[in-house]
Motif scaffolding. Structure first.
Motif, mmCIF file in Angstrom:
data_model
loop_
_atom_site.group_PDB
_atom_site.id
_atom_site.type_symbol
_atom_site.label_atom_id
_atom_site.label_comp_id
_atom_site.label_asym_id
_atom_site.label_seq_id
_atom_site.Cartn_x
_atom_site.Cartn_y
_atom_site.Cartn_z
ATOM 1 N N THR A 97 0.887 -1.285 -0.034
ATOM 2 C CA THR A 97 0.166 0.173 -0.001
ATOM 3 C C THR A 97 0.752 1.258 -0.115
ATOM 4 N N GLU A 140 -0.056 5.279 0.930
ATOM 5 C CA GLU A 140 -1.038 6.203 1.339
ATOM 6 C C GLU A 140 -0.581 7.495 1.519
ATOM 7 N N THR A 188 -5.053 8.931 3.602
ATOM 8 C CA THR A 188 -5.561 7.987 4.944
ATOM 9 C C THR A 188 -4.593 7.501 5.515
ATOM 10 N N SER A 246 -2.728 2.536 -4.279
ATOM 11 C CA SER A 246 -2.241 3.974 -3.729
ATOM 12 C C SER A 246 -3.587 4.802 -3.378
ATOM 13 N N ILE A 247 -3.177 5.715 -2.572
ATOM 14 C CA ILE A 247 -4.584 6.632 -2.392
ATOM 15 C C ILE A 247 -3.663 8.054 -2.348
ATOM 16 N N VAL A 297 -7.403 6.847 -6.296
ATOM 17 C CA VAL A 297 -7.141 5.553 -6.034
ATOM 18 C C VAL A 297 -6.597 4.735 -7.155
ATOM 19 N N ARG A 338 -11.758 9.978 4.342
ATOM 20 C CA ARG A 338 -10.684 8.885 4.584
ATOM 21 C C ARG A 338 -11.219 7.537 4.642
ATOM 22 N N SER A 358 -12.339 6.512 1.238
ATOM 23 C CA SER A 358 -11.379 6.303 0.508
ATOM 24 C C SER A 358 -10.675 4.804 0.740
ATOM 25 N N VAL A 359 -10.659 4.429 1.827
ATOM 26 C CA VAL A 359 -10.061 2.884 2.421
ATOM 27 C C VAL A 359 -11.105 2.045 1.597
ATOM 28 N N ALA A 414 -10.495 1.712 -2.076
ATOM 29 C CA ALA A 414 -9.078 0.991 -2.339
ATOM 30 C C ALA A 414 -9.247 -0.534 -2.158
#
Length: 160
Positions: free
Chosen positions: A25, A27, A30, A100-101, A121, A144, A147-148, A151
């Motif tokens: 990951t 980030e 996040t 990735s974010i 994302v 946040r 966004s998780v 992903a």
């Protein structure tokens, strides 16, 4: 962690485990929550290789190899930066795929054309890559967590 995020993390881990895949990951907004969601599940160490929290532009460049020109031309919150972050995480790990974010969680940080909640994302692997753009309208925590979820959904979509 919400039940929805927990279920998504389990689904990603199970799908990767079944295919012998490892994840990395990368980030920004996040702050490691995707890696946290995955590691909240016992036994995740056989899937999650590593996580990079690259909140600053300098960290994106140093840890992931994101070119300064990419950030300079497109900004830290952009499709191009998200792609470079995922590509860098893949290269700097032993993972088979990386997510990735990068985004603007809020409440501040908006610029003209880039509102609070704008998030990219990205996924990268040897065989596939994808980027999804989202504009969330929640508070900081909601942006946040959304966004998780995005992903984890993109990971499951690619692997499943």
């Amino acid at each position: 962690m919400s039940e929805d995020l927990r279920a998504a993390a389990i689904a990603v881990l199970d799908a990767c485990r079944a295919r012998g895949l490892k994840i990395a990951t990368a980030e920004s907004c996040t702050g490691g929550l995707v890696a946290g969601a995955l590691t909240d599940i016992a036994g995740s160490s056989d899937v999650l290789d590593r996580g990079f929290v690259t909140y600053s532009n300098e960290a994106k460049q140093q840890m992931l190899g994101v070119p300064s020109g990419t950030i300079g031309r497109h900004g830290a919150v952009s499709r191009e930066t998200a792609e470079a972050m995922a590509r860098g995480a893949l290269k700097k790990s032993r993972a088979h795929l990386a997510v990735s974010i990068t985004g603007i969680a809020g409440p501040g940080g908006a610029t003209p054309g880039k509102p609070v909640g704008l998030t990219y994302v990205a996924i990268d692997s040897d065989a596939h890559s994808a980027v999804k753009k989202h504009t969330w309208t929640f508070d900081r925590e909601g942006n946040r967590l959304a966004s998780v979820g995005a992903a984890l959904d993109l990971l499951e979509e690619l692997v499943g």
